[in-house]
Design a protein around this motif. Structure first.
Motif, PDB file in Angstrom:
ATOM      1  N   THR A 221     -25.361 -34.148 -15.424  1.00  0.00           N
ATOM      2  CA  THR A 221     -24.951 -32.756 -15.251  1.00  0.00           C
ATOM      3  C   THR A 221     -24.711 -32.420 -13.783  1.00  0.00           C
ATOM      4  O   THR A 221     -24.069 -31.422 -13.483  1.00  0.00           O
ATOM      5  CB  THR A 221     -26.025 -31.825 -15.822  1.00  0.00           C
ATOM      6  N   GLN A 222     -25.243 -33.269 -12.892  1.00  0.00           N
ATOM      7  CA  GLN A 222     -25.010 -33.157 -11.456  1.00  0.00           C
ATOM      8  C   GLN A 222     -24.808 -34.568 -10.908  1.00  0.00           C
ATOM      9  O   GLN A 222     -25.035 -35.562 -11.604  1.00  0.00           O
ATOM     10  CB  GLN A 222     -26.199 -32.484 -10.752  1.00  0.00           C
ATOM     11  N   PRO A 242     -20.754 -35.537 -12.371  1.00  0.00           N
ATOM     12  CA  PRO A 242     -21.056 -34.548 -13.415  1.00  0.00           C
ATOM     13  C   PRO A 242     -20.137 -34.728 -14.622  1.00  0.00           C
ATOM     14  O   PRO A 242     -18.926 -34.831 -14.486  1.00  0.00           O
ATOM     15  CB  PRO A 242     -20.790 -33.205 -12.705  1.00  0.00           C
TER      16      PRO A 242
END
Length: 290
Positions: A221-222, A242
């Protein structure tokens, strides 16, 4: 002025340690440790992950972590400043090209719209529909008023006695089709009614992968640096952007290292694992097994 690479190399050689031993102790790839000693920052991942490398390397040599981190920031400032300027320049160039392309698209759309309006408004496009001619009343034919109306009854000669007076043509022929029979509503087929809807029970997920293997899925997600070791195999390193997802297979267990503990979603055979830490935190020796 003392540099970060020189400090690490001199301390390691003084302790008679090899890069392979440091890599086994810190679980950092040997090529990254060598890049730190050579201050080859272009061969290293993002800056946030390199900070974790510096702290781990300093801890393994018994050095002060904060002092080593400050030395890294001083040594690498020119490189990261230049990299940031290049990224900003590339971003400005892409935005300018996007605006230019958008302007040209707008001009083309307006041109086509104006051309379509003019095409339908031109005088030669308007067709003239001729009016139907006025109906004329036919004049009566001269001489028809005084003509007598002949008797429509045809002359029938008498038939001989040997021939029957009845003729097959005397039978009245019914030309109209018989009226349809009355339809009784009760005789109509009943309209089918939908049966009761049965609840659909969800299908449970398999607890294990195919052939009993353990399937590990890591979705970022990052921006996150991960190191995955399947069973007793050599560790695999990956830098996940991401939205990027990677999958591994093992027979018994996994050993993970996460450079950004809160930047990934980890599933083992479809079951969610974690959480493992805070954003930006480096977490090592995460054991995953059924």
């Amino acid at each position: 002025m003392e540099t970060l690479g020189g400090l690490f190399r001199q301390t390691r050689e003084r302790q008679r340690l090899s890069l392979e031993q440091i890599a086994s102790k810190t679980r950092i790839q040997q090529r990254h440790l060598q890049a730190l000693e050579e201050e080859d920052f272009a061969s290293l991942p993002a800056k946030v992950f390199v900070k974790g490398f510096v702290r781990s390397y300093a801890r393994s040599l018994g050095l002060d972590e904060d002092n080593a981190l400050q030395l890294f920031l001083t040594t690498s400032s020119d490189f990261y400043d230049r990299t940031q300027e290049e990224q900003q320049h590339i971003q400005v160039t892409l935005q300018a090209a996007h605006r230019k392309r958008f302007n040209w698209n707008l001009v083309v759309i307006l041109f086509l719209a104006i051309g379509g309006v003019l095409f339908y408004l031109l005088p030669w496009q308007q067709e003239t529909v001729p009016l139907p001619p006025e109906s004329e009343t036919p004049e009566p034919i001269s001489g028809m008023q005084d003509k007598e109306i002949l008797d429509p009854t045809p002359h029938i000669e008498e038939l001989p006695d040997s021939v029957s007076s009845e003729s097959p043509f005397d039978t009245e022929i019914q030309l109209t089709s018989p009226p349809p029979p009355d339809i009784i509503p009760s005789q109509l087929p009943a309209e089918p009614r939908p049966g009761p809807t049965l609840p659909v029970s969800p299908v449970p997920e398999k607890a294990t992968g195919i052939d009993g293997t353990l399937v590990l899925e890591i979705e970022a997600t990052q921006l996150t640096w991960v190191v995955v070791q399947s069973d007793d195999q050599a560790p695999h390193e990956a830098l996940l952007q991401p939205g990027q997802k990677s999958t591994w297979k093992a027979d018994k267990q996994y050993l993970l290292t996460l450079g950004n503990a809160a930047g990934v979603i980890v599933r083992l055979n479809g079951e969610l694992q974690g959480p493992f830490g805070k954003p930006g935190q480096v977490v090592r020796d995460i054991h995953l097994k059924p």
